[in-house]
Write an enzyme that holds these catalytic residues in place. Sequence first.
Site, PDB file in Angstrom:
ATOM      1  N   LEU A   1       0.818  -1.212   0.000  1.00  0.00           N
ATOM      2  CA  LEU A   1       0.000   0.000   0.000  1.00  0.00           C
ATOM      3  C   LEU A   1       0.851   1.262   0.000  1.00  0.00           C
ATOM      4  CD1 LEU A   1      -2.877  -0.839   2.513  1.00  0.00           C
ATOM      5  CD2 LEU A   1      -2.894  -1.049   0.025  1.00  0.00           C
ATOM      6  N   CYS A   2       0.479   2.168  -0.885  1.00  0.00           N
ATOM      7  CA  CYS A   2       1.163   3.465  -0.991  1.00  0.00           C
ATOM      8  C   CYS A   2       1.205   4.182   0.360  1.00  0.00           C
ATOM      9  CB  CYS A   2       0.416   4.311  -2.020  1.00  0.00           C
ATOM     10  SG  CYS A   2       0.870   6.029  -2.070  1.00  0.00           S
ATOM     11  N   PHE A   3       0.081   4.093   1.105  1.00  0.00           N
ATOM     12  CA  PHE A   3       0.010   4.870   2.344  1.00  0.00           C
ATOM     13  C   PHE A   3       0.831   4.254   3.476  1.00  0.00           C
ATOM     14  CE2 PHE A   3      -2.801   8.551   1.962  1.00  0.00           C
ATOM     15  CZ  PHE A   3      -3.135   8.422   0.626  1.00  0.00           C
TER      16      PHE A   3
END
Lengths: 248, 127
Positions: A140-142
Amino acid sequence: MNTLWLIDDLPAAGAWNMAMDQALLEYVDEAALHVLRFYRWSPPTLSLGYFQKVDERTAHPASQTLEIVRRASGGGAIVHDQELTYSLIVPIKSRWAESNRDIYEIVHRAVIDSFARRGIVARLFDDCSDAQKIHVGPLLCFQRRANGDILIGNHKVGGSAQRRSRNALLQHGSILLRRSEFAPELPGVHELTGVDIDDRELAAELSAAISQAMRLKPAIFDFSPELLNLAKEIERQRFGADSWTNNR
Amino acid sequence: MDPKQLNYAETHEWVFVENGIATVGITSHAVELLTDLTYIELPAVGTKVSAGRPFGEVESVKATSDLYSPVDGEVIEVNTTLPDRLGLLNTDPYGEGWIIKVRVSSEDSLKKLMDLEAYQQQIAGQG
């Protein structure tokens, strides 16, 4: 004074959202316009970064039931649910395409200023010294960190990625307003601060702030039938096609 | 390689042609635009390339971008060290950071390329 053309779209499926961004990239390519678009996702969707392998999604059980779409931009996967998403498209000959950092900073600083007006303290991450680590990071990017990300405390609540074409630059990104049940490990602005932000208000504030920072006059964009047809064709051929989604 | 000896495409690739073989890379300006590079996807040897058409892709922390061939021809060699040593594009973009070598099939494809002075003017114009 040049114009920043504004779009505030209704919720739509992932393939359509990505197709419209791509259509705008190709449209701006031809027409040399600056366009800022805000949009939402229905149903909630997992978008994969351009180079991510589709099998990697198994590493994130909470989002297994979501539809997926492969973005044209790089970076990590994003659960698009309780967020406001934007895209900013500028002609390559615009001064704002000269450096990748300029429009990145303009948008993210506008978000931080908008948060500040609500008493929320956010900051830009600036402590990443090893770019290589990012590419092999979490799905996940976050959960990844890159310089320029928007953080509240140590939690990422905003990030962006870009795609350069021959004649235009697309930057799109997400602002995580609330926690999604499909990514429960990621608190949003609401969980971190207790503040509930109306996404339409935020879009309006960011439109004003970004047009001011880019010294462009804001105006509402009208979709032409040609642009809508182009987006439909791109959706059919690319973002809605299994051959595109599963090509890695 | 001396940047003055090279020719340039408007999409920021450089090319050095000798005995019908074009060595292709991306300029230091392109590397600067892309910021911190994280990944490069290269073509296989034998791939046919066309001037102005993508032959590979490069990803940085912030941006994904196509790599455009400056010439028509066939890829005869690929710098296979690059994916593991992307830093070469920063430290030596005109030398060890070369990307592909192409057997040029059409001299016409070289005609649209710029010399260093014209390329620098293009960059200045974009600023």
